[in-house]
Enzyme design. Structure first.
Site, PDB file in Angstrom:
ATOM      1  N   HIS A   9      -5.130 -27.304 -25.056  1.00 18.81           N
ATOM      2  CA  HIS A   9      -3.934 -27.442 -24.232  1.00 18.81           C
ATOM      3  C   HIS A   9      -4.270 -27.869 -22.799  1.00 18.81           C
ATOM      4  O   HIS A   9      -5.403 -27.746 -22.326  1.00 18.81           O
ATOM      5  CB  HIS A   9      -3.149 -26.127 -24.209  1.00 18.81           C
ATOM      6  N   GLU A  79      -5.631 -17.790 -28.908  1.00 17.80           N
ATOM      7  CA  GLU A  79      -6.868 -17.635 -28.155  1.00 17.80           C
ATOM      8  C   GLU A  79      -7.513 -16.283 -28.428  1.00 17.80           C
ATOM      9  O   GLU A  79      -6.864 -15.325 -28.862  1.00 17.80           O
ATOM     10  CB  GLU A  79      -6.571 -17.788 -26.653  1.00 17.80           C
TER      11      GLU A  79
END
Length: 204
Positions: A9, A79
């Site tokens: 990202h 994550e």
């Protein structure tokens, strides 16, 4: 030859300040949105049999701005859970815990161990790898989890991800050579509209 594309990202306020970000659902910064849009030329013309994203908005927004249509979000692409180290920098953690490394010690109290993260990303690979027989796949996620996924693809332990730097808004490509799993490209930045390459490194 079909490939597995990994897309990290774009920039957030915490990635810009090197603060560990896992479950905190931050938006992209304006620079992060520009980074994500700049990925589109690298993806243009590619066809994917499956596009999966982390559920976090910084990942799904990056996918959208890069021109991808996400088929599904996958919690296993989230994550690395940093536990009580969420929002802190490595330097600050090291002051109270000298020698600490996410790659060997895992997250803080309540966080994930390297083995737990490795098992989670192994599940992703087990689901996605068979799809490569039909076409290429794109995975949109985060710095540490994608580094673990890259390491596991080539048979390294989760700690091997520590050798694979991955900056914000970059493209990496996994594939095969002579029947063996290989990293074909890693940490490829999008072309900068200004002709310069800003430092997108983020330690989380």
């Amino acid at each position: 030859m079909n490939e597995m594309l990994l897309i990290r990202h774009g920039e957030t306020t915490w990635s810009a300040s090197h603060r560990h970000t896992s479950y905190t659902d931050l938006e992209l910064t304006p620079d992060g949105e520009r980074q994500a849009r700049a990925l589109a030329p690298l993806l243009a013309g590619r066809r994917f049999v499956r596009v999966l994203s982390s559920p976090r908005q910084r990942a799904t927004r990056t996918a959208h701005l890069a021109g991808l249509t996400v088929d599904a979000t996958d919690p296993d692409l989230a994550e690395w859970n940093y536990g009580e180290y969420e929002g802190r920098t490595s330097d600050a953690i090291g002051e109270e815990r000298p020698g600490w490394s996410i790659w060997t010690d895992g997250g803080g109290p309540g966080g994930e161990s390297p083995a737990e993260v490795g098992a989670r990303l192994d599940r992703v690979l087990a689901r996605v790898a068979p799809l490569l027989e039909r076409g290429s796949v794109a995975l949109v996620g985060h710095g540490h989890s994608l580094r673990v996924l890259g390491a596991r693809w080539i048979g390294l332990p989760p700690s091997g991800g520590g050798l694979l730097r991955l900056d914000t808004a970059t493209l990496s490509v996994l594939g095969h050579e002579h029947g063996r799993r290989v990293i074909r490209r890693w940490n490829l930045p999008a072309p900068s509209p200004t002709g310069t390459d800003p430092d997108r490194a983020a330690r989380h």
